[in-house]
Design an enzyme around this catalytic site. Structure first.
Site, PDB file in Angstrom:
ATOM      1  N   HIS A   1       0.806  -1.223   0.000  1.00 45.09           N
ATOM      2  CA  HIS A   1       0.000   0.000   0.000  1.00 45.09           C
ATOM      3  C   HIS A   1       0.839   1.273   0.000  1.00 45.09           C
ATOM      4  O   HIS A   1       0.336   2.358  -0.271  1.00 45.09           O
ATOM      5  CB  HIS A   1      -0.939   0.000   1.209  1.00 45.09           C
TER       6      HIS A   1
ATOM      7  N   ARG B   1       1.226  -0.045   6.405  1.00 47.02           N
ATOM      8  CA  ARG B   1       0.477   0.609   5.313  1.00 47.02           C
ATOM      9  C   ARG B   1       1.307   1.630   4.550  1.00 47.02           C
ATOM     10  O   ARG B   1       1.336   1.625   3.343  1.00 47.02           O
ATOM     11  CB  ARG B   1      -0.781   1.282   5.850  1.00 47.02           C
TER      12      ARG B   1
ATOM     13  N   GLU C   1      -1.473  -0.135  10.091  1.00 52.28           N
ATOM     14  CA  GLU C   1      -2.898   0.165   9.895  1.00 52.28           C
ATOM     15  C   GLU C   1      -3.786  -0.627  10.854  1.00 52.28           C
ATOM     16  O   GLU C   1      -4.716  -0.079  11.429  1.00 52.28           O
ATOM     17  CB  GLU C   1      -3.290  -0.157   8.449  1.00 52.28           C
TER      18      GLU C   1
ATOM     19  N   ARG D   1      -7.718   6.779  10.708  1.00 53.85           N
ATOM     20  CA  ARG D   1      -9.087   7.051  10.237  1.00 53.85           C
ATOM     21  C   ARG D   1     -10.052   6.243  11.084  1.00 53.85           C
ATOM     22  O   ARG D   1      -9.729   5.128  11.505  1.00 53.85           O
ATOM     23  CB  ARG D   1      -9.249   6.583   8.782  1.00 53.85           C
TER      24      ARG D   1
END
Ligand SMILES: *[C@@H]1O[C@H](CO)[C@@H](O)[C@H](O)[C@H]1NC(C)=O
Ligand SMILES: *[C@@H]1O[C@H](CO)[C@@H](O)[C@H](O)[C@H]1NC(C)=O
Ligand SMILES: *[C@@H]1O[C@H](CO)[C@@H](O)[C@H](O)[C@H]1NC(C)=O
Ligand SMILES: *[C@@H]1O[C@H](CO)[C@@H](O)[C@H](O)[C@H]1NC(C)=O
Ligand SMILES: *[C@@H]1O[C@H](CO)[C@@H](O)[C@H](O)[C@H]1NC(C)=O
Ligand SMILES: *[C@@H]1O[C@H](CO)[C@@H](O)[C@H](O)[C@H]1NC(C)=O
Ligand SMILES: *[C@@H]1O[C@H](CO)[C@@H](O)[C@H](O)[C@H]1NC(C)=O
Ligand SMILES: *[C@@H]1O[C@H](CO)[C@@H](O)[C@H](O)[C@H]1NC(C)=O
Ligand SMILES: *[C@@H]1O[C@H](CO)[C@@H](O)[C@H](O)[C@H]1NC(C)=O
Ligand SMILES: *[C@@H]1O[C@H](CO)[C@@H](O)[C@H](O)[C@H]1NC(C)=O
Ligand SMILES: *[C@@H]1O[C@H](CO)[C@@H](O)[C@H](O)[C@H]1NC(C)=O
Length: 374
Positions: free
Chosen positions: A161, A210, A226, A281
């Site tokens: 990623h 990530r 992540e 997030r």
């Protein structure tokens, strides 16, 4: 004497720091590239241009000289990378799209990074069910993507990623989210091609590296985990380039937050490299993500975690932080839950940060990541 010195310092700062700074912002699903302008005195953020792009780019990056912008091409059925030349932040010309080759034809391109040293090769990865590939692309003398010069593979379970090169471009590190692995490849300085060096598992099962950032002195590598919602600091062996984990991690969500409700996103160094920023997030739009900053010693190691502060929104699939390239004070943050870009500023005592400018870009697919053009 004092007021004079203060005035002198301010006027010198203003000569060094232009007042107006442009950023380019990509989107996840809509075929637009936005140029926005931040005034670092008035603290305003305005839309300068809504450019109709041939494809959405879930990740964009600038070439070393900022004369080119490279992006993932989310609009293709198979993974591809897109190349624009830039006259300035609003003079954007589409040049070409390069299809990835090799065995990963059913996934989508997710990340792209450009070398800062000749031959300025560009590195890209896809993500999805067949995400085990990496691609190395050459550029022509103008910096436009030219051809795929290498297809390389990670492993069958991989999905890389994020990637980062060290400052002299001798090694590239790949954060393999799907296979919970951190990869090291050496980079051939004349061709830009990569050679496998090592792969190590994430610190714990489900940590899921990530994105990565390398301190310019090359001694420390920072990895956003992540799944674990942590930032890990690795030391880099100076001869082999291989990172090792020394059990140093910092939470990217508060103690009372449930880790499974978050996914950490991005890590990036500040302008002076004295600070490191990282974000998480929220998986649900009814909660907020978090933004955190760290102070670094001159050797690049973390000295302190300065704060973990809720962001304005969940961040959607973004909450990507991009430090400015002219001051440690400012970072851009993107949101895709409703679509906006914000500029955050570091508190005067470094112990907090706050939003100083906000711009809604609600087109149904914005905003993925932002790059500072100036
Ligand atoms: C950017 O380039 C365009 C086209 O050359 C020009 O019209 C425009 O004035 C430039 N903008 C800035 C801010 O220099
Ligand atoms: C593609 O996959 C096949 C089977 O999984 C493998 O044998 C081959 O080496 C791969 N080719 C490349 C270019 O990675
Ligand atoms: C990359 O793989 C494709 C097969 O998908 C092959 O045709 C091409 O020659 C390879 N490119 C390089 C530079 O090896
Ligand atoms: C590079 O740009 C110049 C000026 O726009 C153009 O004349 C030239 O054909 C370009 N070169 C390549 C290799 O695309
Ligand atoms: C690096 O690339 C050059 C040019 O392709 C090649 O001649 C050289 O053998 C490569 N070096 C290594 C160590 O692979
Ligand atoms: C590249 O930088 C690393 C530190 O990041 C250093 O150990 C190495 O000697 C440098 N290599 C070259 C070829 O400059
Ligand atoms: C890693 O550090 C944590 C505290 O931060 C500690 O609880 C744990 O025992 C350490 N693990 C190892 C293997 O040293
Ligand atoms: C954690 O605690 C703080 C106050 O200590 C509170 O404001 C916040 O809402 C809590 N967060 C969660 C996710 O429970
Ligand atoms: C957000 O909504 C989900 C269900 O959609 C719920 O499980 C969760 O507890 C909610 N979180 C907060 C912080 O309200
Ligand atoms: C946060 O930043 C403000 C403005 O820079 C400062 O006045 C304040 O003391 C800081 N608060 C904390 C808790 O550090
Ligand atoms: C940008 O333009 C497109 C049409 O090309 C439009 O769909 C989109 O809503 C516009 N974006 C904003 C933020 O106004």
């Amino acid at each position: 004497m004092r007021p004079f010195l203060v005035l002198l310092a301010l006027s010198v700062a203003q000569v060094v720091n232009g007042d107006l700074h442009q950023l380019i912002v990509g989107t996840f699903g809509t075929e637009n590239l936005y140029t926005v302008e931040f005034d670092d005195v008035a603290l305003t953020l305005d839309l300068l241009q809504n450019y109709s792009a041939p494809a959405a780019s879930s990740w964009i990056t600038l070439s070393h000289d900022k004369k080119n912008l490279y992006g993932t091409s989310s609009s293709e059925d198979s993974p591809a990378f897109i190349s624009y030349s830039l006259g300035n932040a609003t003079s954007i010309t589409y040049r070409t799209t390069l299809q990835m080759e090799g065995n990963c034809s059913s996934s989508k391109a997710i990340f792209v990074v450009a070398a800062s040293e000749p031959p300025y090769a560009v590195y890209g990865t896809p993500f999805g069910s067949l995400g085990e590939c990496g691609t190395v692309m050459s550029v022509d003398k103008n910096g436009t993507l030219s051809e795929v010069i290498q297809n390389y593979t990670y492993k069958s379970t991989s999905g890389v990623h994020g990637m980062a090169l060290n400052s002299n471009n001798t090694f590239i590190y790949s954060a393999d989210d799907s296979a919970n692995t951190l990869w090291t490849h050496s980079v051939n300085g004349s061709s830009g091609e990569v050679t496998y060096v090592s792969s190590i598992s994430g610190p714990v099962a489900g940590a899921d590296p990530r994105h990565v950032a390398v301190h310019p002195d090359g001694k420390y590598l920072f990895v956003v985990l992540e799944g674990a919602n942590k930032l890990a600091q690795y030391t880099i062996d100076q001869s082999t380039g291989i990172p090792s984990f020394n059990n140093i991690t910092y939470a990217l969500i508060p103690d009372n937050a449930t880790s499974s409700s978050y996914w950490s996103d991005e890590v990036a160094l500040s302008y002076s490299k004295n600070y490191l920023w990282a974000t998480s997030r929220a998986r649900s739009t009814n909660a907020t993500g978090y933004i955190s900053a760290f102070s670094l010693a001159t050797d690049g190691s973390i000295t302190d975690q300065l704060f973990i502060i809720p962001t304005t929104s969940s961040g959607g699939t973004a909450n990507s932080v991009t430090p400015s390239e002219f001051s440690d004070k400012f970072v851009a943050l993107t949101d895709s839950s409703t679509g906006f870009v914000e500029i955050w500023t570091l508190g005067s005592d470094d112990m907090n940060a706050s939003v100083i400018a906000h711009l809604d870009l609600d087109d149904g697919g914005c905003c993925a990541n932002a790059v500072w053009y100036s």
